[in-house]
Design a protein around this motif. Sequence first.
Motif, mmCIF file in Angstrom:
data_model
loop_
_atom_site.group_PDB
_atom_site.id
_atom_site.type_symbol
_atom_site.label_atom_id
_atom_site.label_comp_id
_atom_site.label_asym_id
_atom_site.label_seq_id
_atom_site.Cartn_x
_atom_site.Cartn_y
_atom_site.Cartn_z
ATOM 1 N N ALA A 26 31.820 48.680 45.444
ATOM 2 C CA ALA A 26 31.596 46.798 45.535
ATOM 3 C C ALA A 26 32.582 46.846 46.785
ATOM 4 N N HIS A 27 33.407 45.962 46.407
ATOM 5 C CA HIS A 27 34.522 45.059 47.418
ATOM 6 C C HIS A 27 35.404 45.857 47.686
ATOM 7 N N THR A 28 35.993 46.801 47.046
ATOM 8 C CA THR A 28 37.007 47.503 47.054
ATOM 9 C C THR A 28 36.671 48.914 47.497
ATOM 10 N N VAL A 83 34.619 43.501 31.040
ATOM 11 C CA VAL A 83 35.165 42.386 32.170
ATOM 12 C C VAL A 83 35.618 42.184 33.788
ATOM 13 N N SER A 84 34.759 42.137 34.310
ATOM 14 C CA SER A 84 34.824 42.749 35.778
ATOM 15 C C SER A 84 33.896 41.326 36.211
ATOM 16 N N GLY A 85 33.717 42.014 37.652
ATOM 17 C CA GLY A 85 32.649 41.286 38.745
ATOM 18 C C GLY A 85 31.473 41.289 37.529
ATOM 19 N N GLY A 86 30.817 42.433 38.215
ATOM 20 C CA GLY A 86 29.537 42.703 38.456
ATOM 21 C C GLY A 86 29.573 43.281 36.873
ATOM 22 N N ASN A 87 30.054 43.505 35.846
ATOM 23 C CA ASN A 87 29.835 43.735 34.407
ATOM 24 C C ASN A 87 30.520 43.433 33.460
ATOM 25 N N THR A 88 29.975 42.745 32.340
ATOM 26 C CA THR A 88 30.643 42.204 30.870
ATOM 27 C C THR A 88 29.758 43.328 30.250
ATOM 28 N N PRO A 90 38.437 30.698 48.288
ATOM 29 C CA PRO A 90 37.691 32.011 48.731
ATOM 30 C C PRO A 90 38.150 33.346 46.984
ATOM 31 N N PHE A 91 37.310 34.272 47.604
ATOM 32 C CA PHE A 91 36.714 35.678 46.999
ATOM 33 C C PHE A 91 38.181 36.089 46.806
ATOM 34 N N PRO A 92 38.889 36.360 45.703
ATOM 35 C CA PRO A 92 38.457 36.496 44.959
ATOM 36 C C PRO A 92 39.062 35.084 43.647
ATOM 37 N N GLY A 93 38.121 34.569 42.974
ATOM 38 C CA GLY A 93 38.295 33.027 42.988
ATOM 39 C C GLY A 93 38.957 33.469 41.488
ATOM 40 N N GLY A 94 38.461 34.225 40.376
ATOM 41 C CA GLY A 94 39.442 35.095 39.571
ATOM 42 C C GLY A 94 40.873 33.590 39.280
ATOM 43 N N PRO A 95 41.676 34.859 40.121
ATOM 44 C CA PRO A 95 43.237 33.849 39.901
ATOM 45 C C PRO A 95 43.673 33.097 39.868
ATOM 46 N N ILE A 121 41.340 30.768 39.602
ATOM 47 C CA ILE A 121 40.896 29.252 37.994
ATOM 48 C C ILE A 121 41.956 30.141 36.879
ATOM 49 N N GLU A 122 42.540 30.984 37.679
ATOM 50 C CA GLU A 122 43.462 30.857 36.344
ATOM 51 C C GLU A 122 44.829 30.177 36.826
ATOM 52 N N LYS A 123 45.227 30.062 38.024
ATOM 53 C CA LYS A 123 46.131 29.191 38.187
ATOM 54 C C LYS A 123 46.126 27.276 37.876
ATOM 55 N N ALA A 157 40.306 41.713 33.022
ATOM 56 C CA ALA A 157 41.404 41.754 32.291
ATOM 57 C C ALA A 157 42.746 41.919 32.678
ATOM 58 N N CYS A 158 42.666 41.457 33.856
ATOM 59 C CA CYS A 158 44.115 40.635 34.499
ATOM 60 C C CYS A 158 44.711 39.373 33.875
ATOM 61 N N ASN A 159 43.768 38.891 33.480
ATOM 62 C CA ASN A 159 43.194 37.146 32.806
ATOM 63 C C ASN A 159 44.533 36.685 31.395
ATOM 64 N N ASN A 160 45.631 36.347 32.291
ATOM 65 C CA ASN A 160 46.835 36.356 31.313
ATOM 66 C C ASN A 160 45.752 35.716 29.544
ATOM 67 N N TYR A 171 45.886 48.512 37.036
ATOM 68 C CA TYR A 171 44.020 49.947 37.083
ATOM 69 C C TYR A 171 43.261 49.199 35.457
ATOM 70 N N CYS A 172 43.139 47.707 35.956
ATOM 71 C CA CYS A 172 42.603 47.042 34.980
ATOM 72 C C CYS A 172 41.329 46.779 36.310
ATOM 73 N N ILE A 173 41.471 46.396 37.564
ATOM 74 C CA ILE A 173 40.965 45.630 39.095
ATOM 75 C C ILE A 173 40.760 47.225 39.931
HETATM 76 P P1 ATP Z 1 33.330 46.603 37.918
HETATM 77 O O1 ATP Z 1 32.091 46.974 39.592
HETATM 78 O O2 ATP Z 1 33.059 47.346 37.528
HETATM 79 O O3 ATP Z 1 31.887 45.009 37.839
HETATM 80 P P2 ATP Z 1 33.967 44.620 40.393
HETATM 81 O O4 ATP Z 1 33.385 45.256 41.796
HETATM 82 O O5 ATP Z 1 33.469 43.370 39.898
HETATM 83 O O6 ATP Z 1 34.222 46.013 39.312
HETATM 84 P P3 ATP Z 1 37.039 44.154 39.227
HETATM 85 O O7 ATP Z 1 37.931 44.961 40.676
HETATM 86 O O8 ATP Z 1 36.945 45.090 38.171
HETATM 87 O O9 ATP Z 1 36.364 44.577 40.674
HETATM 88 O O10 ATP Z 1 37.229 42.860 39.066
HETATM 89 C C1 ATP Z 1 36.922 42.078 40.383
HETATM 90 C C2 ATP Z 1 36.709 40.283 39.376
HETATM 91 O O11 ATP Z 1 38.161 39.878 38.567
HETATM 92 C C3 ATP Z 1 36.507 39.813 40.377
HETATM 93 O O12 ATP Z 1 35.297 39.152 39.711
HETATM 94 C C4 ATP Z 1 37.878 38.646 39.826
HETATM 95 O O13 ATP Z 1 37.198 37.060 40.537
HETATM 96 C C5 ATP Z 1 38.181 39.208 38.829
HETATM 97 N N1 ATP Z 1 39.387 38.752 38.602
HETATM 98 C C6 ATP Z 1 41.259 39.023 39.098
HETATM 99 N N2 ATP Z 1 41.700 38.702 38.588
HETATM 100 C C7 ATP Z 1 41.382 38.283 37.730
HETATM 101 C C8 ATP Z 1 42.246 36.581 37.074
HETATM 102 N N3 ATP Z 1 43.313 37.153 36.564
HETATM 103 N N4 ATP Z 1 41.076 36.096 36.522
HETATM 104 C C9 ATP Z 1 39.747 35.728 36.188
HETATM 105 N N5 ATP Z 1 39.459 36.777 36.991
HETATM 106 C C10 ATP Z 1 40.053 37.816 37.454
#
Ligand code: ATP
Length: 338
Positions: free
Chosen positions: A14-16, A134-139, A174-179, A181-183, A268-271, A295-297
């Motif tokens: 995806a994005h990375t 728990v990622s962007g595209g998958n749960t 902006p993307f990525p919003g997860g970190p 939101i955590e803050k 899973a980076c989220n505390n 190794y989570c991202i």
């Molecule tokens: P996949 O292809 O496995 O679905 P992905 O393309 O979503 O993976 P990842 O790098 O696994 O990529 O995950 C990115 C996601 O993780 C983004 O949605 C981002 O907001 C979220 N994320 C990163 N850090 C945190 C955090 N500290 N708290 C919450 N969400 C986070």
Amino acid sequence: MAGGNWTLGIESTAHTFSFGLVNSSGIPFPSMSDTVKPLEGGIHPREAADHHRDLSAVLFHKILKSQNLNPKDIGAVAYSQGPGLGPCLRIGASVARTISSMLDVPLIGVNHCVAHIEIGRQQCDCEDPVLLYVSGGNTQVIAKLQGKYRVLGETLDIGIGNMLDKFARQQGIPFPGGPVIEKHALEFIQNNPNATLEGLELPYPVRGMDLAFSGILTAAQRLIEKGHSLGSVCWSLQEHAFAACVEVAERALAHSGKTELLLGGGVACNNRIREMCNLMAKDRESTSHAPPRMYCIDNGTMIARLGYIELNNGRKTSLGSSGINQYLRTDDTLVTWQ
Ligand code: ATP
Ligand code: FE2
């Protein structure tokens, strides 16, 4: 056949875009990565693919330099064959084919979701965990049963990370919003240690063993429109969404009889989710594990690691069968290595 004894891994779902390495014993080394960050809106698959194409040579040189290697030290090339965005996957696969053909070394296409599990097992020394992915595209909540990683529960609509990113984008983050939101959530609860969810309730996303996050996203936006502070809504959003994931993971532990929980994926980076998993596992006399954040991202190293494992188990990918599969599922891959 030429080649050294390092396995190169290429991640491009995806994005990375990311290159990683494992050595001749399968020991992982940090990746070299670059992530598309659109100035506005979500990820456009074609633009992300262009980004990956433009960075491929730079990242390849960077990863070699990181361990003082030259191309001849690479003995195999692994890449994400799926699931993911078609245009992005195709760039990773083309780069992998090119490097493997040029160096005359084996090519191995691997399942991205299974790579998240295997790097986690290696890093956390887990034997037979339930994975909360728990990622962007998958749960997904996953456990190995009868030779495959089986999906015991998953999101019925959007991934939890996409939900967090969309909510963030609606607030101009902006993307990525997860970190971010955590803050905000952490600042809110530190400043309001006695806060309760009263008035901040959101729909509960559990559907049996499955999850659904679009309702919670709409309701959180409504709380903002009603005038609740961003911090309080971020906190409530995390509490509801994470509790739902932990509940399904707990049921998976109970049903499968397993005693290890492993976290994977970017969220899973989220505390806070790590903390909730620890509490739940402790209650059940089980253990909860989370790999280092790098190794989570998404990362090339996890692809190299799974490629290494599969090659050692006699599987490799011919050029003719090296096409990508956007819809590859976690349970499409036969787990022959355990
Ligand atoms: P996949 O292809 O496995 O679905 P992905 O393309 O979503 O993976 P990842 O790098 O696994 O990529 O995950 C990115 C996601 O993780 C983004 O949605 C981002 O907001 C979220 N994320 C990163 N850090 C945190 C955090 N500290 N708290 C919450 N969400 C986070
Ligand atoms: Fe991922």
